[in-house]
Structures are given as structure tokens and as C-alpha cells.
Scaffold this motif. Structure first.
Motif, PDB file in Angstrom:
ATOM      1  N   LEU A   6     -49.188  50.494  -4.605  1.00 42.80           N
ATOM      2  CA  LEU A   6     -48.301  50.771  -5.778  1.00 42.80           C
ATOM      3  C   LEU A   6     -47.631  52.248  -5.722  1.00 42.80           C
ATOM      4  CD1 LEU A   6     -49.427  49.309  -9.210  1.00 42.80           C
ATOM      5  CD2 LEU A   6     -47.550  48.934  -8.211  1.00 42.80           C
ATOM      6  N   ASN A   7     -48.192  53.066  -4.974  1.00 37.82           N
ATOM      7  CA  ASN A   7     -47.981  54.562  -5.213  1.00 37.82           C
ATOM      8  C   ASN A   7     -46.436  54.597  -4.671  1.00 37.82           C
ATOM      9  OD1 ASN A   7     -49.226  56.820  -5.988  1.00 37.82           O
ATOM     10  ND2 ASN A   7     -50.977  56.657  -4.561  1.00 37.82           N
ATOM     11  N   PRO A   8     -46.161  54.270  -3.449  1.00 35.68           N
ATOM     12  CA  PRO A   8     -44.996  54.526  -2.970  1.00 35.68           C
ATOM     13  C   PRO A   8     -43.752  53.749  -3.915  1.00 35.68           C
ATOM     14  CG  PRO A   8     -46.155  53.155  -1.364  1.00 35.68           C
ATOM     15  CD  PRO A   8     -46.838  53.740  -2.377  1.00 35.68           C
ATOM     16  N   ARG A   9     -44.202  52.347  -4.440  1.00 38.20           N
ATOM     17  CA  ARG A   9     -43.102  51.844  -4.854  1.00 38.20           C
ATOM     18  C   ARG A   9     -42.764  52.065  -6.214  1.00 38.20           C
ATOM     19  NH1 ARG A   9     -46.190  49.372  -1.213  1.00 38.20           N
ATOM     20  NH2 ARG A   9     -45.376  47.862  -0.039  1.00 38.20           N
TER      21      ARG A   9
ATOM     22  N   LYS B 221     -47.844  58.767  -9.305  1.00 34.46           N
ATOM     23  CA  LYS B 221     -49.215  58.826  -8.857  1.00 34.46           C
ATOM     24  C   LYS B 221     -50.078  57.371  -9.482  1.00 34.46           C
ATOM     25  CE  LYS B 221     -52.933  62.134  -8.377  1.00 34.46           C
ATOM     26  NZ  LYS B 221     -52.905  61.885  -6.763  1.00 34.46           N
ATOM     27  N   CYS B 222     -50.595  56.819  -8.763  1.00 32.22           N
ATOM     28  CA  CYS B 222     -51.422  55.689  -9.021  1.00 32.22           C
ATOM     29  C   CYS B 222     -53.047  55.823  -8.617  1.00 32.22           C
ATOM     30  CB  CYS B 222     -50.974  54.579  -8.111  1.00 32.22           C
ATOM     31  SG  CYS B 222     -49.294  53.941  -8.622  1.00 32.22           S
ATOM     32  N   TRP B 223     -53.669  55.966  -9.451  1.00 27.34           N
ATOM     33  CA  TRP B 223     -55.326  56.470  -9.423  1.00 27.34           C
ATOM     34  C   TRP B 223     -56.179  55.349  -9.863  1.00 27.34           C
ATOM     35  CZ3 TRP B 223     -56.406  61.295  -7.894  1.00 27.34           C
ATOM     36  CH2 TRP B 223     -57.416  61.773  -8.189  1.00 27.34           C
ATOM     37  N   ALA B 224     -57.061  55.262  -8.837  1.00 25.09           N
ATOM     38  CA  ALA B 224     -58.236  54.385  -9.087  1.00 25.09           C
ATOM     39  C   ALA B 224     -59.519  54.890  -9.082  1.00 25.09           C
ATOM     40  CB  ALA B 224     -58.180  53.295  -7.719  1.00 25.09           C
ATOM     41  N   ASP B 225     -59.563  56.056  -9.180  1.00 24.84           N
ATOM     42  CA  ASP B 225     -60.870  56.887  -9.355  1.00 24.84           C
ATOM     43  C   ASP B 225     -61.159  56.736 -10.843  1.00 24.84           C
ATOM     44  OD1 ASP B 225     -62.781  58.934 -10.268  1.00 24.84           O
ATOM     45  OD2 ASP B 225     -62.759  59.481  -8.071  1.00 24.84           O
TER      46      ASP B 225
ATOM     47  N   ARG C 204     -62.509  58.510 -12.756  1.00 25.39           N
ATOM     48  CA  ARG C 204     -62.271  59.854 -13.754  1.00 25.39           C
ATOM     49  C   ARG C 204     -60.874  60.099 -13.426  1.00 25.39           C
ATOM     50  NH1 ARG C 204     -67.377  61.643 -11.061  1.00 25.39           N
ATOM     51  NH2 ARG C 204     -66.067  61.606  -9.356  1.00 25.39           N
ATOM     52  N   LEU C 205     -59.565  60.456 -14.450  1.00 25.04           N
ATOM     53  CA  LEU C 205     -58.601  60.738 -14.490  1.00 25.04           C
ATOM     54  C   LEU C 205     -58.465  62.161 -13.667  1.00 25.04           C
ATOM     55  CD1 LEU C 205     -57.055  59.895 -17.897  1.00 25.04           C
ATOM     56  CD2 LEU C 205     -56.849  58.917 -15.677  1.00 25.04           C
ATOM     57  N   PRO C 206     -57.413  62.427 -12.928  1.00 27.39           N
ATOM     58  CA  PRO C 206     -57.418  63.736 -12.132  1.00 27.39           C
ATOM     59  C   PRO C 206     -57.366  64.861 -13.288  1.00 27.39           C
ATOM     60  CG  PRO C 206     -55.468  62.548 -12.176  1.00 27.39           C
ATOM     61  CD  PRO C 206     -56.322  61.733 -12.723  1.00 27.39           C
ATOM     62  N   GLU C 207     -57.987  66.031 -12.952  1.00 27.04           N
ATOM     63  CA  GLU C 207     -58.061  67.361 -13.642  1.00 27.04           C
ATOM     64  C   GLU C 207     -57.361  68.389 -12.992  1.00 27.04           C
ATOM     65  OE1 GLU C 207     -59.218  67.779 -16.727  1.00 27.04           O
ATOM     66  OE2 GLU C 207     -59.921  65.784 -17.022  1.00 27.04           O
ATOM     67  N   PRO C 208     -56.531  69.159 -13.496  1.00 25.47           N
ATOM     68  CA  PRO C 208     -56.001  68.872 -14.642  1.00 25.47           C
ATOM     69  C   PRO C 208     -54.576  68.062 -14.478  1.00 25.47           C
ATOM     70  CG  PRO C 208     -55.305  71.398 -13.942  1.00 25.47           C
ATOM     71  CD  PRO C 208     -56.232  70.586 -12.876  1.00 25.47           C
ATOM     72  N   TRP C 209     -54.382  67.363 -15.696  1.00 23.18           N
ATOM     73  CA  TRP C 209     -53.157  66.536 -15.341  1.00 23.18           C
ATOM     74  C   TRP C 209     -52.437  66.508 -17.022  1.00 23.18           C
ATOM     75  CZ3 TRP C 209     -51.314  64.572 -10.961  1.00 23.18           C
ATOM     76  CH2 TRP C 209     -50.384  63.442 -11.324  1.00 23.18           C
ATOM     77  N   ASP C 210     -51.272  66.944 -17.003  1.00 23.87           N
ATOM     78  CA  ASP C 210     -50.607  67.240 -18.138  1.00 23.87           C
ATOM     79  C   ASP C 210     -49.755  66.162 -18.690  1.00 23.87           C
ATOM     80  OD1 ASP C 210     -48.219  67.527 -16.539  1.00 23.87           O
ATOM     81  OD2 ASP C 210     -48.089  69.630 -17.226  1.00 23.87           O
ATOM     82  N   PHE C 211     -49.601  64.973 -17.620  1.00 23.33           N
ATOM     83  CA  PHE C 211     -48.780  63.839 -18.060  1.00 23.33           C
ATOM     84  C   PHE C 211     -47.607  63.886 -18.130  1.00 23.33           C
ATOM     85  CE2 PHE C 211     -53.201  63.151 -19.417  1.00 23.33           C
ATOM     86  CZ  PHE C 211     -53.770  62.274 -18.839  1.00 23.33           C
TER      87      PHE C 211
ATOM     88  N   HIS D 205     -53.206  54.520 -14.008  1.00 21.84           N
ATOM     89  CA  HIS D 205     -54.528  54.366 -13.721  1.00 21.84           C
ATOM     90  C   HIS D 205     -55.200  52.831 -13.789  1.00 21.84           C
ATOM     91  CE1 HIS D 205     -59.034  55.305 -15.306  1.00 21.84           C
ATOM     92  NE2 HIS D 205     -58.832  55.643 -13.993  1.00 21.84           N
ATOM     93  N   ILE D 206     -55.579  52.589 -12.478  1.00 21.18           N
ATOM     94  CA  ILE D 206     -56.159  51.212 -12.193  1.00 21.18           C
ATOM     95  C   ILE D 206     -57.675  50.936 -12.084  1.00 21.18           C
ATOM     96  CG2 ILE D 206     -55.772  49.149 -10.721  1.00 21.18           C
ATOM     97  CD1 ILE D 206     -53.083  50.573  -9.881  1.00 21.18           C
ATOM     98  N   GLN D 207     -58.256  49.981 -12.840  1.00 23.35           N
ATOM     99  CA  GLN D 207     -59.685  49.863 -12.736  1.00 23.35           C
ATOM    100  C   GLN D 207     -59.921  48.472 -12.739  1.00 23.35           C
ATOM    101  OE1 GLN D 207     -62.353  52.578 -12.931  1.00 23.35           O
ATOM    102  NE2 GLN D 207     -60.725  53.108 -11.787  1.00 23.35           N
TER     103      GLN D 207
END
Length: 130
Positions: free
Chosen positions: A14-17, A21-25, A27-34, A40-42
Motif C-alpha cells: 500500500l505504501n507507494p499506492r 506512510k503505511c505502518w504494520a508495527d 507501536r505507532l512511530p514516535e514522534p508522529w504529529d499526524f 496503521h495495519i494490524q
């Protein structure tokens, strides 16, 4: 991400499409101000990898500082998953045959940001190597 979990494979796809940022970890990335939306995919409840066929539920949350950004990205993710992911084959031979929407994107409470959540059932065929 570099692992072969269903959520990592779909996030990398999904990232390039989505151009976000598409994140599967877990924990959400720190710091991220949105200010830039984050997808976020789980794996959802009951998701388990079988040897040759599996239907995995993926929970997808889109976080953004603005409501319209969260809504637009959630709709883009839905379109990509429903219309373009079926038929995709990774180098390992793992293929997605279908994607079914379990829950349409909906507003989900989060006190700090705007959040749209949805669930998708993704049908994988092939052997997923760990």
C-alpha cells in the motif's frame, strides 16, 4: 517493514499506492504529529496463517490531524485494497485472490487526532514463509 506477516506485506504494497506512510508495527512511530496521515495495519482477531489458503482479517486505522485527510486516505485505502490488491502476486508466489470489506471506514474515538477505522478480509493463496 521486512517481515512476511500479512499486515507487513499489505502495508509495503500500500505504501507507494496511497502516498502515505503505511505502518504494520504494533507501536505507532514516535514522534508522529499526524499532519501527514498515517495508515496503521494490524491483523484482527482470528487471523491465522494456514499452509496454502487463509482468510486474514486486517484492521486498518487512518490517523490524521484533519478530519478530511483521515476520511480521504481511508477511502483511498479501501479502493486500493478492494480494486487493486486482488490478483497481486509477491515474488514468493503468495497471491491475493479476493478482498472483502468487513466494516466500512467509520469514525473511531481518539482524543488527540481524527481516526477512521475499517476491517478487511484478505484471501491469501500460497505458502507464507516466516
Amino acid at each position: 517493514m521486512t517481515d512476511n506477516t500479512p499486515e507487513a506485506l499489505v502495508a509495503d504494497w500500500l505504501n507507494p499506492r496511497t502516498e502515505h506512510k503505511c505502518w504494520a508495527d504494533p507501536r505507532l512511530p514516535e514522534p508522529w504529529d499526524f499532519t501527514a496521515p498515517l495508515v496503521h495495519i494490524q491483523s484482527g482477531p482470528g487471523a491465522e496463517i494456514a499452509l496454502t489458503l487463509d482468510a486474514v482479517i486486517l484492521d486498518v486505522d487512518v490517523y490524521a490531524a484533519r478530519a478530511d485527510n483521515a476520511g480521504n486516505v481511508a477511502n483511498r485505502v479501501r479502493a486500493e485494497l478492494q480494486l487493486r490488491l486482488p490478483g497481486h502476486t509477491w515474488e514468493s508466489g503468495l497471491t491475493v485472490s479476493a478482498v472483502r470489506v468487513e466494516t466500512l471506514p467509520f469514525w473511531s474515538p481518539d482524543p488527540k487526532v481524527f481516526k477512521r477505522s475499517a476491517s478487511y478480509r484478505v484471501y491469501f493463496h500460497g505458502l507464507l514463509e516466516s
